[in-house]
Design a protein around this motif. Structure first.
Motif, mmCIF file in Angstrom:
data_model
loop_
_atom_site.group_PDB
_atom_site.id
_atom_site.type_symbol
_atom_site.label_atom_id
_atom_site.label_comp_id
_atom_site.label_asym_id
_atom_site.label_seq_id
_atom_site.Cartn_x
_atom_site.Cartn_y
_atom_site.Cartn_z
ATOM 1 N N GLY A 83 0.790 -1.220 0.000
ATOM 2 C CA GLY A 83 0.000 0.000 0.000
ATOM 3 C C GLY A 83 0.822 1.271 0.000
ATOM 4 N N LEU A 84 2.077 1.182 -0.447
ATOM 5 C CA LEU A 84 2.952 2.347 -0.486
ATOM 6 C C LEU A 84 2.755 3.092 -1.812
ATOM 7 C CD1 LEU A 84 6.241 0.728 0.904
ATOM 8 C CD2 LEU A 84 4.619 2.190 2.134
ATOM 9 N N PRO A 85 3.027 4.386 -1.834
ATOM 10 C CA PRO A 85 2.899 5.136 -3.082
ATOM 11 C C PRO A 85 4.026 4.791 -4.052
ATOM 12 C CG PRO A 85 3.806 6.538 -1.362
ATOM 13 C CD PRO A 85 3.407 5.247 -0.691
ATOM 14 N N ALA A 86 3.825 5.182 -5.315
ATOM 15 C CA ALA A 86 4.834 4.911 -6.340
ATOM 16 C C ALA A 86 6.180 5.517 -5.978
ATOM 17 C CB ALA A 86 4.357 5.434 -7.686
ATOM 18 N N ARG A 87 6.174 6.576 -5.184
ATOM 19 C CA ARG A 87 7.435 7.216 -4.775
ATOM 20 C C ARG A 87 8.352 6.227 -4.059
ATOM 21 N NH1 ARG A 87 10.859 11.291 -6.066
ATOM 22 N NH2 ARG A 87 11.856 12.224 -4.239
ATOM 23 N N ALA A 88 7.775 5.318 -3.293
ATOM 24 C CA ALA A 88 8.592 4.309 -2.617
ATOM 25 C C ALA A 88 9.319 3.447 -3.638
ATOM 26 C CB ALA A 88 7.718 3.440 -1.717
ATOM 27 N N GLY A 89 8.597 3.074 -4.713
ATOM 28 C CA GLY A 89 9.217 2.287 -5.767
ATOM 29 C C GLY A 89 10.325 3.043 -6.461
ATOM 30 N N THR A 90 10.112 4.337 -6.705
ATOM 31 C CA THR A 90 11.144 5.160 -7.343
ATOM 32 C C THR A 90 12.427 5.149 -6.513
ATOM 33 O OG1 THR A 90 9.541 6.633 -8.395
ATOM 34 C CG2 THR A 90 11.759 7.509 -8.042
ATOM 35 N N ILE A 91 12.299 5.359 -5.219
ATOM 36 C CA ILE A 91 13.472 5.399 -4.336
ATOM 37 C C ILE A 91 14.155 4.042 -4.292
ATOM 38 C CG2 ILE A 91 14.232 5.729 -1.947
ATOM 39 C CD1 ILE A 91 11.802 7.686 -1.669
ATOM 40 N N ALA A 92 13.369 2.979 -4.176
ATOM 41 C CA ALA A 92 13.946 1.633 -4.089
ATOM 42 C C ALA A 92 14.633 1.228 -5.390
ATOM 43 C CB ALA A 92 12.860 0.625 -3.718
ATOM 44 N N ILE A 93 14.010 1.538 -6.533
ATOM 45 C CA ILE A 93 14.618 1.190 -7.814
ATOM 46 C C ILE A 93 15.911 1.974 -8.016
ATOM 47 C CG2 ILE A 93 14.351 1.358 -10.315
ATOM 48 C CD1 ILE A 93 12.791 -0.936 -9.226
ATOM 49 N N ALA A 94 15.897 3.276 -7.743
ATOM 50 C CA ALA A 94 17.110 4.080 -7.890
ATOM 51 C C ALA A 94 18.230 3.530 -7.007
ATOM 52 C CB ALA A 94 16.819 5.539 -7.538
ATOM 53 N N THR A 95 17.872 3.103 -5.812
ATOM 54 C CA THR A 95 18.865 2.539 -4.895
ATOM 55 C C THR A 95 19.430 1.231 -5.427
ATOM 56 O OG1 THR A 95 17.730 3.547 -3.009
ATOM 57 C CG2 THR A 95 19.258 1.749 -2.534
ATOM 58 N N ALA A 96 18.559 0.355 -5.900
ATOM 59 C CA ALA A 96 19.013 -0.948 -6.387
ATOM 60 C C ALA A 96 19.854 -0.822 -7.661
ATOM 61 C CB ALA A 96 17.805 -1.863 -6.638
ATOM 62 N N ILE A 97 19.532 0.158 -8.519
ATOM 63 C CA ILE A 97 20.359 0.367 -9.720
ATOM 64 C C ILE A 97 21.765 0.775 -9.305
ATOM 65 C CG2 ILE A 97 20.701 1.800 -11.763
ATOM 66 C CD1 ILE A 97 17.662 1.960 -12.024
ATOM 67 N N GLN A 98 21.856 1.683 -8.356
ATOM 68 C CA GLN A 98 23.170 2.130 -7.899
ATOM 69 C C GLN A 98 23.943 1.019 -7.194
ATOM 70 O OE1 GLN A 98 25.126 4.624 -8.322
ATOM 71 N NE2 GLN A 98 26.639 3.934 -6.813
ATOM 72 N N GLU A 99 23.265 0.254 -6.368
ATOM 73 C CA GLU A 99 23.941 -0.742 -5.542
ATOM 74 C C GLU A 99 24.319 -1.999 -6.323
ATOM 75 O OE1 GLU A 99 25.096 -0.209 -2.739
ATOM 76 O OE2 GLU A 99 23.884 1.263 -1.679
#
Length: 297
Positions: A83-99
């Protein structure tokens, strides 16, 4: 009889120098154009015509491999399921791409592992747990939602609060990719996620697919008696597009050959048609999603 050609040393020196300069300029221009084209080719995902996935939102298209988009589906799917907003996905995806470049890798700096390069020694879990994409994604969100103002905060700052990285400024470099992927997989951008894939090499394990939908998205799907069709009825058109594009992201893993949302369909193909959603002659309704599976022979 025509006059004999002059010997090389008889050419005026100034003209020869000008010719050399002109040739050098032409060569430099060719190299520059080729270098630019090569850089564009690299940045656009080095598309050589093989399996590839695109996410397009807000006029931006990002390109990743089916493996990477599969992991992106898990990351954003879990956000939707929580039930999280799309913003959570944006932050998580950006983090996983970097990591990890969106790959579930079993190595990293010191004891870092997995999609988010979490460290067992820092209390993120056991190596086995961290290498489970569902576990690592949920633990990332567990910490994210405790960061004050994370919903509207700067991606770099919010991600750093979660990760405590030695390179805190790098996360923001991938916000564009994170936003495009999260926007499509959350359903905010319909028909924006596509994958060009080769024909399936194995049948669909329907229990695995249904299990992924239940654990990650919190949804119950129905599978036909002949194991050829999976269907879901959702609460909104946006959610239907979220699930439909999640299924495209998971198509390689689960041997899915087609997805229909409302009156649009994605059909698995190794050619250009795999990179578009087309009108269908058999619409299923704005809140319904169907997927064509590969049955066991």
């Amino acid at each position: 009889m025509s006059s004999p050609l002059p010997l090389a040393e008889e050419h005026p020196p100034a003209r020869r120098r000008l010719g050399c300069v002109a040739a050098a300029i032409i060569v430099a221009a060719i190299v520059a154009v080729g270098g630019y084209a090569g850089l564009h080719w690299f940045r656009s995902g080095m598309d050589l015509g093989g399996p590839v996935c695109h996410a397009t939102a807000g006029g931006e298209t990002v390109t990743f491999s089916p493996e990477q988009m599969d992991n992106a589906g898990t990351i954003v799917g879990i956000a939707m399921g929580r039930g999280l907003p799309a913003r959570a996905g944006t932050i998580a995806i950006a983090t996983a791409i970097q990591e990890s470049k969106l790959r579930n890798i079993n190595y990293g700096d010191r004891d870092s592992l997995g999609l988010f390069q979490q460290r067992p020694s820092m209390g993120w879990g056991t190596p086995e747990e961290i290498l489970d994409p569902e576990y690592s994604t949920n633990t990332f969100y567990d910490v994210l939602v405790t960061v004050p103002g994370w919903e509207n905060g700067v991606v770099t700052e919010v991600a750093q609060e979660v990760q405590r990285s030695a390179f805190p400024d790098a996360y923001g470099d991938h916000e564009r990719e994170g936003r495009a992927i999260a926007s499509t997989l959350s359903g905010h951008t319909p028909a924006g996620l596509v994958c060009r894939l080769d024909a399936p090499i194995r049948h669909t394990e329907t229990e695995d697919l249904v299990g992924d939908l239940e654990r990650q998205l919190g949804l119950t799907a129905t599978v036909s008696a002949d194991s050829r069709t999976l269907s879901l009825t959702l609460g909104s058109e946006e959610q239907a597009w979220s699930v439909g594009q999640y299924l495209v992201a998971k198509a390689e893993r689960h041997s899915i050959t087609a997805v229909v949302v409302d009156d649009r369909s994605w059909t698995r193909a190794s050619g250009p048609s795999g990179l578009t959603w087309l009108p269908t002659d058999d619409p299923v309704g704005a809140h319904t999603v169907t997927a064509t599976l590969t049955p066991q022979r």
